[in-house]
Design an enzyme around this catalytic site. Sequence first.
Site, PDB file in Angstrom:
ATOM      1  N   LEU A  20       0.823  -1.215   0.000  1.00  0.00           N
ATOM      2  CA  LEU A  20       0.000   0.000   0.000  1.00  0.00           C
ATOM      3  C   LEU A  20       0.859   1.268   0.000  1.00  0.00           C
ATOM      4  CD1 LEU A  20      -2.724  -0.998   2.634  1.00  0.00           C
ATOM      5  CD2 LEU A  20      -2.896  -1.102   0.147  1.00  0.00           C
ATOM      6  N   SER A  21       2.167   1.104   0.103  1.00  0.00           N
ATOM      7  CA  SER A  21       3.052   2.276   0.191  1.00  0.00           C
ATOM      8  C   SER A  21       2.922   3.234  -0.995  1.00  0.00           C
ATOM      9  CB  SER A  21       4.506   1.839   0.353  1.00  0.00           C
ATOM     10  OG  SER A  21       4.702   1.264   1.625  1.00  0.00           O
ATOM     11  N   THR A  66      12.082  -3.676   1.670  1.00  0.00           N
ATOM     12  CA  THR A  66      11.222  -4.584   2.429  1.00  0.00           C
ATOM     13  C   THR A  66      11.700  -6.020   2.254  1.00  0.00           C
ATOM     14  OG1 THR A  66       8.916  -5.113   2.957  1.00  0.00           O
ATOM     15  CG2 THR A  66       9.457  -4.855   0.617  1.00  0.00           C
ATOM     16  N   LYS A  70      15.966  -6.605   3.908  1.00  0.00           N
ATOM     17  CA  LYS A  70      16.267  -5.638   4.969  1.00  0.00           C
ATOM     18  C   LYS A  70      17.634  -5.849   5.630  1.00  0.00           C
ATOM     19  CE  LYS A  70      11.713  -4.064   6.433  1.00  0.00           C
ATOM     20  NZ  LYS A  70      10.867  -3.784   7.603  1.00  0.00           N
ATOM     21  N   SER A 130       9.691 -13.890  16.700  1.00  0.00           N
ATOM     22  CA  SER A 130      11.097 -13.571  16.969  1.00  0.00           C
ATOM     23  C   SER A 130      11.861 -13.203  15.693  1.00  0.00           C
ATOM     24  CB  SER A 130      11.784 -14.762  17.652  1.00  0.00           C
ATOM     25  OG  SER A 130      11.624 -15.948  16.877  1.00  0.00           O
ATOM     26  N   ALA A 133      10.689  -8.074  12.562  1.00  0.00           N
ATOM     27  CA  ALA A 133       9.695  -7.121  13.076  1.00  0.00           C
ATOM     28  C   ALA A 133       9.719  -7.075  14.595  1.00  0.00           C
ATOM     29  CB  ALA A 133       8.305  -7.490  12.574  1.00  0.00           C
ATOM     30  N   LEU A 229       0.472  -6.112  13.996  1.00  0.00           N
ATOM     31  CA  LEU A 229       1.197  -5.385  12.952  1.00  0.00           C
ATOM     32  C   LEU A 229       0.619  -5.617  11.558  1.00  0.00           C
ATOM     33  CD1 LEU A 229       4.991  -5.583  13.883  1.00  0.00           C
ATOM     34  CD2 LEU A 229       3.173  -4.191  14.881  1.00  0.00           C
ATOM     35  N   GLY A 252      -2.161  -2.633  12.142  1.00  0.00           N
ATOM     36  CA  GLY A 252      -0.851  -2.265  11.615  1.00  0.00           C
ATOM     37  C   GLY A 252      -0.852  -1.098  10.652  1.00  0.00           C
TER      38      GLY A 252
END
EC number: 1.1.1.25
Length: 289
Positions: A20-21, A66, A70, A130, A133, A229, A252
């Site tokens: 959606l960015s 993303t 990352k 874990s 994020a 999130l 999120g």
Amino acid sequence: MISSKTSFIALIGNPVSHSLSPIMQNAALQYLGLDLIYIAIPCKDEDLELVLNSLKKINCKGLNITIPHKEKVFKLCSEISPVASKLKAINTLKLNSEKEWSATNTDVEGFIYPLKTLNLTEKQSVVLGSGGAARSVIQGLINLNLSKISVVARNKSSLDELIKNFENQIKLQGLLNNDNQAQNLIEEADLVVNTTPVGMKTAKNEMNILPYGESFWRSLNSKTIVYDLIYNPAPTHLLKFSANKGCTTIDGLQMLIAQGLKSLSFWTNGLEVPFNIMNDSLKNYLKNK
């Protein structure tokens, strides 16, 4: 209006078609009146170095990074901010004066944005998952001065590594999801944060399930804030379940927007956009989709 002078910012990842960015960032760029557009570029692992080196040579003014890049992008950057180094994850790049990539991470500020109005000092929290994020979430909770942070995960090796990552800042309690003590943690928690992908809307995922199964949540009580999130679907099954228990819920989407605002400020040397500009663009897009 796109002209022959228009430059661009891009999201690099694999996959990126669900993102959606571009919706919210283009609304923000239009609001600021900048001759910039934001696009998404799918990029395979083996092409990452080639793509980033190529983008340095053309009219690209910045990047979001993303999954799954990352961590791999570190070796391609000449400057890395302290927060990105600490989290071992990068999500935002811009070209510096030497035309090399300068990197930071805006996920921590994005995560804490909807929590800033709440008084969580000395409160107890549980983080589910874990992965990468979870690192951003734990750093955010440390910044908010929570007294106790517990992590519940499926994978013991990644859980142990995560706890070691923060050993100089705070003592984390780590449990596997099938540990009976997890029930007590859920019951006592002031805040529970889901960083796992369980419940996300994808072609493969079953959306109507809870992280770690229904029985894991039986001791959840109404005083707990539940923060997922995941932003698609909205609300997730976890947030519907939690709302039915009387919990305050956070999805999120606020984190997505807030980290996007911080990225945009990084690219434009401090320009800021009102939160509602990005928020309204996404709500309108999702409503009409």
